[in-house]
Design a protein around this motif. Structure first.
Motif, PDB file in Angstrom:
ATOM      1  N   UNK A  97       0.840  -1.182   0.000  1.00  0.00           N
ATOM      2  CA  UNK A  97       0.000   0.000   0.000  1.00  0.00           C
ATOM      3  C   UNK A  97       0.880   1.238   0.000  1.00  0.00           C
ATOM      4  N   UNK A  98       0.338   2.367  -0.461  1.00  0.00           N
ATOM      5  CA  UNK A  98       1.122   3.592  -0.500  1.00  0.00           C
ATOM      6  C   UNK A  98       1.469   4.079   0.903  1.00  0.00           C
ATOM      7  N   UNK A  99       2.513   4.861   0.986  1.00  0.00           N
ATOM      8  CA  UNK A  99       2.890   5.477   2.243  1.00  0.00           C
ATOM      9  C   UNK A  99       2.065   6.735   2.413  1.00  0.00           C
ATOM     10  N   UNK A 107      -3.586   8.870 -11.195  1.00  0.00           N
ATOM     11  CA  UNK A 107      -4.385   9.680 -10.290  1.00  0.00           C
ATOM     12  C   UNK A 107      -3.602  10.353  -9.189  1.00  0.00           C
ATOM     13  N   UNK A 108      -4.238  11.379  -8.639  1.00  0.00           N
ATOM     14  CA  UNK A 108      -3.688  12.090  -7.491  1.00  0.00           C
ATOM     15  C   UNK A 108      -4.033  11.277  -6.246  1.00  0.00           C
ATOM     16  N   UNK A 109      -3.096  11.105  -5.325  1.00  0.00           N
ATOM     17  CA  UNK A 109      -3.413  10.382  -4.094  1.00  0.00           C
ATOM     18  C   UNK A 109      -4.502  11.114  -3.302  1.00  0.00           C
ATOM     19  N   UNK A 110      -5.566  10.400  -2.953  1.00  0.00           N
ATOM     20  CA  UNK A 110      -6.684  10.966  -2.200  1.00  0.00           C
ATOM     21  C   UNK A 110      -6.833  10.180  -0.907  1.00  0.00           C
ATOM     22  N   UNK A 111      -6.520  10.819   0.197  1.00  0.00           N
ATOM     23  CA  UNK A 111      -6.659  10.184   1.508  1.00  0.00           C
ATOM     24  C   UNK A 111      -8.110  10.324   1.942  1.00  0.00           C
ATOM     25  N   UNK A 112      -8.818   9.203   1.969  1.00  0.00           N
ATOM     26  CA  UNK A 112     -10.248   9.209   2.279  1.00  0.00           C
ATOM     27  C   UNK A 112     -10.448   9.321   3.787  1.00  0.00           C
ATOM     28  N   UNK A 113     -11.263  10.314   4.185  1.00  0.00           N
ATOM     29  CA  UNK A 113     -11.581  10.493   5.599  1.00  0.00           C
ATOM     30  C   UNK A 113     -12.973   9.972   5.936  1.00  0.00           C
ATOM     31  N   UNK A 172      -8.365  10.078  -9.298  1.00  0.00           N
ATOM     32  CA  UNK A 172      -7.739   9.993  -7.980  1.00  0.00           C
ATOM     33  C   UNK A 172      -7.318   8.560  -7.692  1.00  0.00           C
ATOM     34  N   UNK A 173      -6.347   8.446  -6.834  1.00  0.00           N
ATOM     35  CA  UNK A 173      -5.921   7.156  -6.301  1.00  0.00           C
ATOM     36  C   UNK A 173      -6.422   7.111  -4.864  1.00  0.00           C
ATOM     37  N   UNK A 174      -7.518   6.387  -4.600  1.00  0.00           N
ATOM     38  CA  UNK A 174      -8.091   6.394  -3.252  1.00  0.00           C
ATOM     39  C   UNK A 174      -7.223   5.627  -2.256  1.00  0.00           C
ATOM     40  N   UNK A 175      -7.012   6.234  -1.096  1.00  0.00           N
ATOM     41  CA  UNK A 175      -6.268   5.601  -0.006  1.00  0.00           C
ATOM     42  C   UNK A 175      -7.188   5.513   1.192  1.00  0.00           C
TER      43      UNK A 175
END
Length: 148
Positions: free
Chosen positions: A61-63, A135-141, A105-108
Motif C-alpha cells: 500500500x502507498x505510504x 491519479x492524485x493520491x486521495x486520503x479518504x476520511x 484519484x488514487x483512493x487511499x
C-alpha cells in the motif's frame, strides 16, 4: 638527477590504488571483518544478520503521511468525489474518477474495491510516494455512500 620511468610510476600508482580499494570494503566493527579463523578465500563462517529484499517487494500500500498539507503548510481542502472505483494499471492499485470533473484519484483508505460506486470525502495527499502510476493520491476520511 633521478628520473622516474613511466612503468615504475604506473606500478607505484597501481599499488597505491590496490591498497586504497582493499581498505574500502572492510568494516572493522563487523565480527566477520576481524575474524582470523577463516582461511584466505574461504567463505565466512557465519551467515549475514540481515536478509536482502528486492526493491519494493513487500510494499502493498502507498505510504500515507499522518497529516495532509499543501506546499505552503496549510491543510488541503476537503474534497467530495463521486464516481466508480476501477482497477489501475499497476497491481493492487485502485482508481476513482470523479463523474463531475473527470479528475482521476488514487483512493487511499475507505475499504473500497473494484466495482464500488461511491461518494467519498478526503484530502489530496501532498508529498506522498506510491507505487501506483495513476491519479492524485486521495486520503479518504469518510465514505458518504457506497453501492457495489
Amino acid at each position: 638527477m633521478t628520473t622516474t620511468t613511466r612503468p615504475a610510476a604506473a606500478a607505484v600508482g597501481t599499488a597505491l590504488l590496490a591498497l586504497v580499494l582493499a581498505g574500502c570494503g572492510t568494516d572493522s566493527s563487523s565480527p566477520s571483518a576481524t575474524s582470523s579463523s577463516s582461511a584466505a578465500g574461504a567463505p565466512p563462517t557465519s551467515a549475514p544478520t540481515t536478509t536482502p529484499t528486492s526493491p519494493g517487494g513487500t510494499m502493498t500500500s502507498p505510504l500515507v503521511p499522518t497529516t495532509d498539507v499543501t506546499d505552503n503548510g496549510k491543510p488541503s481542502p476537503t474534497l467530495t468525489v463521486t464516481g466508480a472505483v476501477t482497477e489501475g494499471v499497476e497491481p493492487r492499485c485502485l482508481v476513482l474518477t470523479d463523474q463531475a470533473t473527470g479528475e482521476t484519484y488514487q483512493p487511499m483508505g475507505g475499504g473500497l474495491k473494484v466495482g464500488d460506486r461511491v461518494t467519498v470525502e478526503g484530502h489530496e495527499a501532498k508529498g506522498v510516494m506510491t507505487t501506483c502510476m495513476q491519479g492524485k493520491p486521495l486520503r479518504i476520511t469518510r465514505v458518504v455512500s457506497r453501492e457495489g
